[in-house]
Design an enzyme around this catalytic site. Structure first.
Site, PDB file in Angstrom:
ATOM      1  CB  VAL A   1      -0.959  -0.034   1.219  1.00  0.00           C
ATOM      2  CG1 VAL A   1      -1.939   1.151   1.225  1.00  0.00           C
ATOM      3  CG2 VAL A   1      -1.789  -1.317   1.206  1.00  0.00           C
TER       4      VAL A   1
ATOM      5  NE  ARG B   1       3.857   7.012  -4.187  1.00  0.00           N
ATOM      6  CZ  ARG B   1       2.760   7.298  -3.488  1.00  0.00           C
ATOM      7  NH1 ARG B   1       1.954   6.336  -3.059  1.00  0.00           N
ATOM      8  NH2 ARG B   1       2.444   8.554  -3.224  1.00  0.00           N
TER       9      ARG B   1
ATOM     10  CD  GLU C   1      -0.710   3.976  -8.894  1.00  0.00           C
ATOM     11  OE1 GLU C   1      -1.237   5.073  -8.615  1.00  0.00           O
ATOM     12  OE2 GLU C   1      -0.229   3.230  -8.038  1.00  0.00           O
TER      13      GLU C   1
ATOM     14  CG  HIS D   1      -2.890   5.051  -5.417  1.00  0.00           C
ATOM     15  ND1 HIS D   1      -1.746   5.491  -6.040  1.00  0.00           N
ATOM     16  CD2 HIS D   1      -2.764   5.489  -4.130  1.00  0.00           C
ATOM     17  CE1 HIS D   1      -0.982   6.159  -5.185  1.00  0.00           C
ATOM     18  NE2 HIS D   1      -1.596   6.166  -4.017  1.00  0.00           N
TER      19      HIS D   1
HETATM   20  N1  LIG Z   1      -1.579   3.909  -1.012  1.00  0.00           N
HETATM   21  C1  LIG Z   1      -1.800   5.108  -0.562  1.00  0.00           C
HETATM   22  O1  LIG Z   1      -2.794   5.728  -0.883  1.00  0.00           O
HETATM   23  C2  LIG Z   1      -0.823   5.741   0.368  1.00  0.00           C
HETATM   24  C3  LIG Z   1      -1.268   6.608   1.375  1.00  0.00           C
HETATM   25  C4  LIG Z   1      -0.346   7.179   2.238  1.00  0.00           C
HETATM   26  C5  LIG Z   1       1.010   6.896   2.095  1.00  0.00           C
HETATM   27  N2  LIG Z   1       1.405   6.098   1.077  1.00  0.00           N
HETATM   28  C6  LIG Z   1       2.814   5.774   0.891  1.00  0.00           C
HETATM   29  O2  LIG Z   1       3.252   5.032   2.011  1.00  0.00           O
HETATM   30  C7  LIG Z   1       4.646   5.190   2.150  1.00  0.00           C
HETATM   31  C8  LIG Z   1       4.969   5.467   3.604  1.00  0.00           C
HETATM   32  O3  LIG Z   1       4.406   6.678   4.012  1.00  0.00           O
HETATM   33  P1  LIG Z   1       4.778   7.281   5.444  1.00  0.00           P
HETATM   34  O4  LIG Z   1       3.943   8.470   5.617  1.00  0.00           O
HETATM   35  O5  LIG Z   1       4.731   6.233   6.479  1.00  0.00           O
HETATM   36  O6  LIG Z   1       6.291   7.701   5.186  1.00  0.00           O
HETATM   37  P2  LIG Z   1       7.403   7.906   6.293  1.00  0.00           P
HETATM   38  O7  LIG Z   1       8.432   8.753   5.668  1.00  0.00           O
HETATM   39  O8  LIG Z   1       6.815   8.341   7.582  1.00  0.00           O
HETATM   40  O9  LIG Z   1       7.999   6.443   6.511  1.00  0.00           O
HETATM   41  C9  LIG Z   1       8.803   5.789   5.577  1.00  0.00           C
HETATM   42  C10 LIG Z   1       9.779   4.941   6.349  1.00  0.00           C
HETATM   43  O10 LIG Z   1      10.508   4.158   5.402  1.00  0.00           O
HETATM   44  C11 LIG Z   1      11.810   3.994   5.929  1.00  0.00           C
HETATM   45  N3  LIG Z   1      12.739   3.580   4.886  1.00  0.00           N
HETATM   46  C12 LIG Z   1      13.262   4.321   3.883  1.00  0.00           C
HETATM   47  N4  LIG Z   1      14.090   3.570   3.135  1.00  0.00           N
HETATM   48  C13 LIG Z   1      14.085   2.334   3.678  1.00  0.00           C
HETATM   49  C14 LIG Z   1      14.741   1.132   3.351  1.00  0.00           C
HETATM   50  N5  LIG Z   1      15.567   1.040   2.306  1.00  0.00           N
HETATM   51  N6  LIG Z   1      14.504   0.035   4.113  1.00  0.00           N
HETATM   52  C15 LIG Z   1      13.654   0.120   5.151  1.00  0.00           C
HETATM   53  N7  LIG Z   1      13.017   1.227   5.532  1.00  0.00           N
HETATM   54  C16 LIG Z   1      13.233   2.334   4.795  1.00  0.00           C
HETATM   55  C17 LIG Z   1      12.120   5.374   6.491  1.00  0.00           C
HETATM   56  O11 LIG Z   1      13.155   5.308   7.450  1.00  0.00           O
HETATM   57  C18 LIG Z   1      10.795   5.754   7.127  1.00  0.00           C
HETATM   58  O12 LIG Z   1      10.758   5.402   8.492  1.00  0.00           O
HETATM   59  C19 LIG Z   1       5.027   6.305   1.186  1.00  0.00           C
HETATM   60  O13 LIG Z   1       5.521   5.728  -0.003  1.00  0.00           O
HETATM   61  C20 LIG Z   1       3.729   6.970   0.887  1.00  0.00           C
HETATM   62  O14 LIG Z   1       3.750   7.626  -0.349  1.00  0.00           O
HETATM   63  C21 LIG Z   1       0.529   5.497   0.228  1.00  0.00           C
HETATM   64  O1  LIG Z   2       1.032   9.587  -1.292  1.00  0.00           O
HETATM   65  C1  LIG Z   2      -0.127   9.590  -0.902  1.00  0.00           C
HETATM   66  O2  LIG Z   2      -0.562  10.450  -0.112  1.00  0.00           O
HETATM   67  C2  LIG Z   2      -1.037   8.502  -1.327  1.00  0.00           C
HETATM   68  O3  LIG Z   2      -0.430   7.695  -2.246  1.00  0.00           O
HETATM   69  C3  LIG Z   2      -2.380   8.985  -1.770  1.00  0.00           C
HETATM   70  O4  LIG Z   2      -2.403   9.421  -3.092  1.00  0.00           O
HETATM   71  P1  LIG Z   2      -3.759  10.085  -3.670  1.00  0.00           P
HETATM   72  O5  LIG Z   2      -3.891  11.422  -3.048  1.00  0.00           O
HETATM   73  O6  LIG Z   2      -3.587  10.177  -5.141  1.00  0.00           O
HETATM   74  O7  LIG Z   2      -4.880   9.194  -3.269  1.00  0.00           O
END
Ligand SMILES: NC(=O)c1ccc[n+]([C@@H]2O[C@H](COP(=O)([O-])OP(=O)(O)OC[C@H]3O[C@@H](n4cnc5c(N)ncnc54)[C@H](O)[C@@H]3O)[C@@H](O)[C@H]2O)c1
Ligand SMILES: O=C(O)[C@H](O)COP(=O)(O)O
Length: 596
Positions: free
Chosen positions: A236, A238, A267, A289
């Protein structure tokens, strides 16, 4: 930028954003919601906008940014800014902001929802029943209680997933080289140090890292082979962190019992590709997504970034700039008035000493001295940026590069402006203010080693050309200039001010009043500043920040002086011929107008 009704800044919103934030924008900005724009459409219209608000679909490329002549801010209503060319934005002085916390809960809950859906075969059972079948024996699942969840990336989302999983009775292991052991321990998460160890422990593996060089393809064939046969995997975060071909092969071979995927390398996924085959696989639970797609998360991120857009367009600090030093929320209120003050000190300096008749920019090395409470601010980068903006804005064209906390250091270097910041916790001598900020322009001789090629061509606007110094303080939101050159002052740096240095003899006020009256300029207020005290106490006593004797030697008392400073608040700009006329009058030594 003043938010005048006639010249309301324009915001382009090419994606679906929650209306709560947009309503906030509409009170002071013109908001254009234009969904379904192609890259070409966007390129055509972007020069008309001051702000761009996006989610993950709009590709904010270097080409778009270069065409965006007015753009001050790109706001990402979410976390990931991988669809924005942040490096190019930084070069152009465009602030990129995001909402780093608004959708954490939504993403974490979606991860848990996908895990449970995969464990209990809910999508398959649902589809079967809707197809008119009743196949209970086909959809026997597993329980998560007692199973091990392995997390890569124990950041905001990863940690929230960990806490939720603990609530479900799971054992949680995590790999994150940057995670705090104390935070992990507080969530009862075991931090492991190698990916192999983590993979071998996993009944479920979930990824919560950004997509960066070190995470691109980090789960591929070799890694999947190290997992227990029949394990399950989730993404969930990237697309691209898991190799889609390897994942499809592991599902087809039965190495993995299931995969739950919300994000894809491209995407929307292109038909006929590996991603499309992965999506079609019977043991893949997939969503388009949707991690952040809850009403609550969308309200959060929309309001968060829209507030920041308004602030940035007003010239204030963003709280979550991606391409700028992070200003801690607790520092924000403390810094804000000083940012305004320092910008005004810089602008005042340039208008009074440089841009006025006889002025020059010859002094390009400055001491910015924080005394009293303001000296306890550690992150002074916004103050530095405010100074550069203040110093350079009055002599830059309106269409010129934006100076902000993103590019201030670069711009200062390019313009050959040097600033030495000095901190002193002790309040200034002779000062009753709890905080004092002083800007001192070093005389060219002392600065010459740092500013090669710069010579002093100054004829000195005020008579005392060695004393280019301005001090100010804040009381709540109220700013006050407390010193100007050798003069102890007390006036607000607002509106248009006429600064006249004169011999302290009767009749001068009348002369100035009569010349201004003749030009139709009304005087709103007037204050007279006496010759000030010496500044021997100004400067750092904090060894961390170093100190030289620049100020003591450049600022000296002149007890014999009979000069005084008149500061007049006037109702309109004062043209150069008026200030020149004033100086022609006997006893008026200098006159300059500044607008703040
Ligand atoms: N699917 C969605 O709609 C959705 C929603 C929100 C966030 N996201 C994605 O979720 C991911 C995490 O978001 P977050 O807010 O927790 O970010 P964050 O920056 O708080 O956490 C990311 C963590 O990954 C760790 N990290 C970086 N490189 C690493 C590696 N090589 N090995 C292990 N750990 C490593 C970092 O130390 C950090 O603690 C992001 O890619 C964000 O874009 C997706
Ligand atoms: O990075 C993010 O905040 C999530 O991947 C959500 O993306 P979205 O705003 O396109 O739903």
């Amino acid at each position: 930028m003043p938010l005048l009704k006639d010249h309301r800044p324009r915001v382009l919103v090419p994606e679906k954003l929650s209306s709560d934030g947009l309503a906030l924008l509409r009170t002071s900005l013109d908001v254009d919601e234009q969904k379904g724009l192609s890259a070409d459409d966007l390129l055509q219209i972007i020069p008309n906008y001051d702000a761009l608000l996006v989610r993950s679909e709009t590709k904010v490329t270097a080409t778009i940014l270069r065409a965006a002549r007015r753009l001050k801010v790109v706001a990402r209503a979410g976390v990931g800014v991988d669809n924005v060319d942040v490096e190019e934005a930084t070069k152009l002085g465009i602030v990129v902001v995001n909402s780093p916390s608004g959708n954490i809960g939504a993403a974490a809950e979606h991860t848990i929802a996908l895990m449970m859906a995969m464990a209990r075969k809910i999508p398959e059972g649902c589809a079967s029943l809707k197809a008119g079948k009743w196949e209970r024996s086909q959809f026997v699942g597993i329980e998560v209680k007692g199973k091990t969840l392995a997390i890569i990336g124990l950041g905001k989302v990863g940690l929230t997933v960990a806490r939720l999983a603990k609530g479900l009775g799971m054992t949680v292991n995590a790999l994150d080289p940057y995670a705090s052991p104390a935070v992990a321990a507080s969530a009862s998460v075991t931090l492991v140090t190698s990916l192999s160890e983590l993979l071998a422990s996993a009944d479920f593996l979930t990824i919560h890292t950004p997509l960066i060089a070190s995470t691109r393809g980090m789960i591929a064939e070799t890694e999947l082979a190290q997992m227990k046969p029949g394990a399950r995997i989730l993404n969930v975060a990237r697309g691209g962190t898991i190799d889609e071909s390897a994942l499809l092969a592991a599902l087809e071979s039965g190495q993995l019992a299931g995969a739950a995927i919300d994000v894809f390398t491209s995407e929307p996924p292109t038909p006929e590709t590996t991603a499309a085959r992965l999506i079609a696989h019977p043991r893949a639970v997939v969503t388009p997504h949707l991690g952040a797609s809850t009403v609550e998360a969308q309200e959060n991120v929309s309001v968060d970034v829209c507030e920041q857009v308004v602030e940035i367009l007003k010239g204030s600090l963003p709280r979550s700039a991606v391409n700028a030093p992070l200003i801690l929320p607790e520092e924000y209120h403390k810094l804000q008035p000083f940012v305004r003050l320092v910008e005004k000190l810089g602008s005042f300096y340039t208008q009074h000493y440089v841009a006025s008749p006889g002025g020059s920019m010859a002094r390009n090395t400055f001491d910015l001295i924080y005394q009293g409470e303001v000296a306890s601010i550690n992150n002074t980068k916004p103050l530095f940026a405010a100074l550069i903006k203040g110093l350079l804005s009055p002599i830059s064209s309106a269409e010129g590069i934006n100076i902000n906390i993103v590019n201030a250091e670069l711009v200062a270097r390019e313009r050959g402006v040097f600033v030495s910041e000095q901190h002193s916790r002790d309040p200034a001598d002779h000062s009753s203010y709890s905080s004092l900020v002083t800007l001192v322009a070093r005389p060219p001789s002392r600065a010459s080693s740092q500013a090669p090629g710069v010579s002093d061509s100054s004829t000195g606007t005020p008579s005392t050309q060695h004393q280019r110094i301005i001090s100010g303080t804040c009381s709540g939101d109220r700013l006050l200039i407390t010193r100007l050159g050798r003069f102890e002052a007390s006036f607000e740096p607002e509106g248009t001010l006429l600064i006249c240095e004169n011999y302290d003899s009767p009749g001068k006020i009348g002369v100035v009043g009569s010349i201004l009256g003749h030009e139709g300029v009304n005087i709103n207020f007037m204050t007279v500043a006496p010759v000030s005290v010496k500044l021997s106490a100004v400067g750092s006593t904090d060894p961390k920040h170093g100190r030289d004797d620049t100020i003591d030697s450049s600022i000296q008392d002149d007890p014999g002086s009979k000069e005084a400073l008149m500061i007049l608040g006037v109702d309109r700009g004062v043209s150069l011929h008026v200030t020149a006329d004033l100086v022609k009058e006997g006893g008026i030594l200098s006159a300059s107008a500044v607008t703040l």
